[in-house]
Design an enzyme around this catalytic site. Structure first.
Site, PDB file in Angstrom:
ATOM      1  N   SER A 105      -8.353 -42.339   3.676  1.00 53.94           N
ATOM      2  CA  SER A 105      -9.765 -42.348   3.289  1.00 53.94           C
ATOM      3  C   SER A 105      -9.926 -42.244   1.771  1.00 53.94           C
ATOM      4  CB  SER A 105     -10.452 -41.155   3.971  1.00 53.94           C
ATOM      5  OG  SER A 105     -11.783 -41.070   3.564  1.00 53.94           O
ATOM      6  N   GLY A 106     -10.772 -43.129   1.212  1.00 56.12           N
ATOM      7  CA  GLY A 106     -11.195 -43.014  -0.188  1.00 56.12           C
ATOM      8  C   GLY A 106     -10.112 -43.042  -1.249  1.00 56.12           C
ATOM      9  N   GLY A 125     -13.624 -50.227   2.415  1.00 52.95           N
ATOM     10  CA  GLY A 125     -12.897 -51.036   3.381  1.00 52.95           C
ATOM     11  C   GLY A 125     -11.698 -50.264   3.898  1.00 52.95           C
ATOM     12  N   ASN A 126     -11.089 -50.741   4.943  1.00 56.00           N
ATOM     13  CA  ASN A 126      -9.907 -50.081   5.501  1.00 56.00           C
ATOM     14  C   ASN A 126      -9.112 -51.048   6.364  1.00 56.00           C
ATOM     15  OD1 ASN A 126     -11.978 -49.592   7.754  1.00 56.00           O
ATOM     16  ND2 ASN A 126     -12.634 -48.180   6.135  1.00 56.00           N
ATOM     17  N   HIS A 128     -11.430 -54.038   7.717  1.00 59.15           N
ATOM     18  CA  HIS A 128     -12.860 -53.871   7.435  1.00 59.15           C
ATOM     19  C   HIS A 128     -13.035 -54.036   5.933  1.00 59.15           C
ATOM     20  CE1 HIS A 128     -16.747 -52.245   6.777  1.00 59.15           C
ATOM     21  NE2 HIS A 128     -16.316 -51.071   6.357  1.00 59.15           N
ATOM     22  N   GLU A 134     -13.437 -44.785   9.096  1.00 61.62           N
ATOM     23  CA  GLU A 134     -13.770 -45.793  10.116  1.00 61.62           C
ATOM     24  C   GLU A 134     -12.728 -45.871  11.228  1.00 61.62           C
ATOM     25  OE1 GLU A 134     -16.613 -46.580  10.258  1.00 61.62           O
ATOM     26  OE2 GLU A 134     -17.490 -47.012   8.293  1.00 61.62           O
ATOM     27  N   HIS A 149     -15.801 -54.878   2.404  1.00 57.70           N
ATOM     28  CA  HIS A 149     -17.152 -54.818   1.844  1.00 57.70           C
ATOM     29  C   HIS A 149     -17.322 -56.037   0.931  1.00 57.70           C
ATOM     30  CE1 HIS A 149     -18.182 -50.248   2.388  1.00 57.70           C
ATOM     31  NE2 HIS A 149     -17.593 -50.754   3.453  1.00 57.70           N
TER      32      HIS A 149
HETATM   33 ZN   LIG Z   1     -17.342 -49.676   5.205  1.00 58.63          ZN
END
Ligand SMILES: [Zn+2]
Length: 224
Positions: A47-48, A30-31, A97, A78, A99
């Site tokens: 990221s990550g 997600g972000n 965003h 994303e 999950h």
């Molecule tokens: Zn995703």
């Protein structure tokens, strides 16, 4: 060049913590981003990274052409999807965003998620569409299909992937994210009971949306 704001970096960090606490995403997936209405700069999560370990220095500030304005970390993969939303939706300033488990079931099954709870009707709408066709994560194509599926709504499901939420501000984006997942969970459990699902009528939906827009907590909001 516009001013980079520390408080907006803090907003990304605290929203990430909130996202983990409420269980609307898992792990580092997600972000989150926020578009400053003053400069049009996008503040995006890295990221990550573990959301509980993200600090303000990890938040990346970019313009809407994805040029880095400030930040050493790698921005979320994303970023294309976030920018695509801001370009298509001038009213959107917060994009999340996620999950989420239950909402994703609908994207996997290829079924749009209907409104079965009042809070969902009030702030998300009658039904949440599925972005189509499938596009790989991190690609500009995913941004295109997500924006098309989102339309003027507050959320869209990404098949086999998760959900995308757009709102005027971060508290509303978080609220939509949690209510979306709750609605999906309620729908699935109701299906398991096997006694049919009660969907709202057009009149009920209109009345609830009208109430949410014009009356709900309005007096209290004016007191703040
Ligand atoms: Zn995703």
């Amino acid at each position: 060049m516009g001013r980079v704001k520390q408080e907006l970096k803090e907003l990304i960090v605290s929203t990430g913590v909130e996202m983990i606490k409420t269980g609307i995403t898992v792990g580092t997936w997600g972000n989150i981003s926020y578009r400053d209405p003053e400069t049009d700069y996008m503040y995006i999560s890295p990221s990550g990274m573990d959301y509980m370990k993200v600090k303000t220095d990890h938040v990346v500030v970019m313009d809407l052409d994805l040029n880095i304005i400030e930040g050493e970390a790698e921005p979320s993969i994303e970023k294309h999807m976030h920018v695509a939303v801001y370009k298509a939706r001038p009213d959107a300033h917060a994009v999340i965003h996620t999950h989420p488990t239950f909402s994703t079931v609908f994207g996997v099954a290829g079924l749009p998620l209907p409104a079965v709870s009042e809070d969902f009707v009030q702030i998300v709408g009658e039904e949440i569409a599925i972005a189509s066709p499938y596009a790989l994560p991190g690609t500009p194509e995913l941004g295109e299909v997500a924006v098309k599926g989102l339309g003027k709504n507050g959320a869209v499901l990404l098949p086999g992937h998760g959900a995308l939420i757009a709102a005027a501000n971060m508290p509303m984006a978080l609220k939509i994210s949690t209510v979306l997942e709750k609605n999906a969970q309620i729908y699935l459990y109701a299906k398991l009971l096997g006694n049919g699902i009660r969907l709202f009528s057009r009149e009920e939906i209109d009345a609830m949306q009208n109430f949410a827009k014009n009356h709900y907590g309005k007096k209290n909001q004016e007191l703040v």
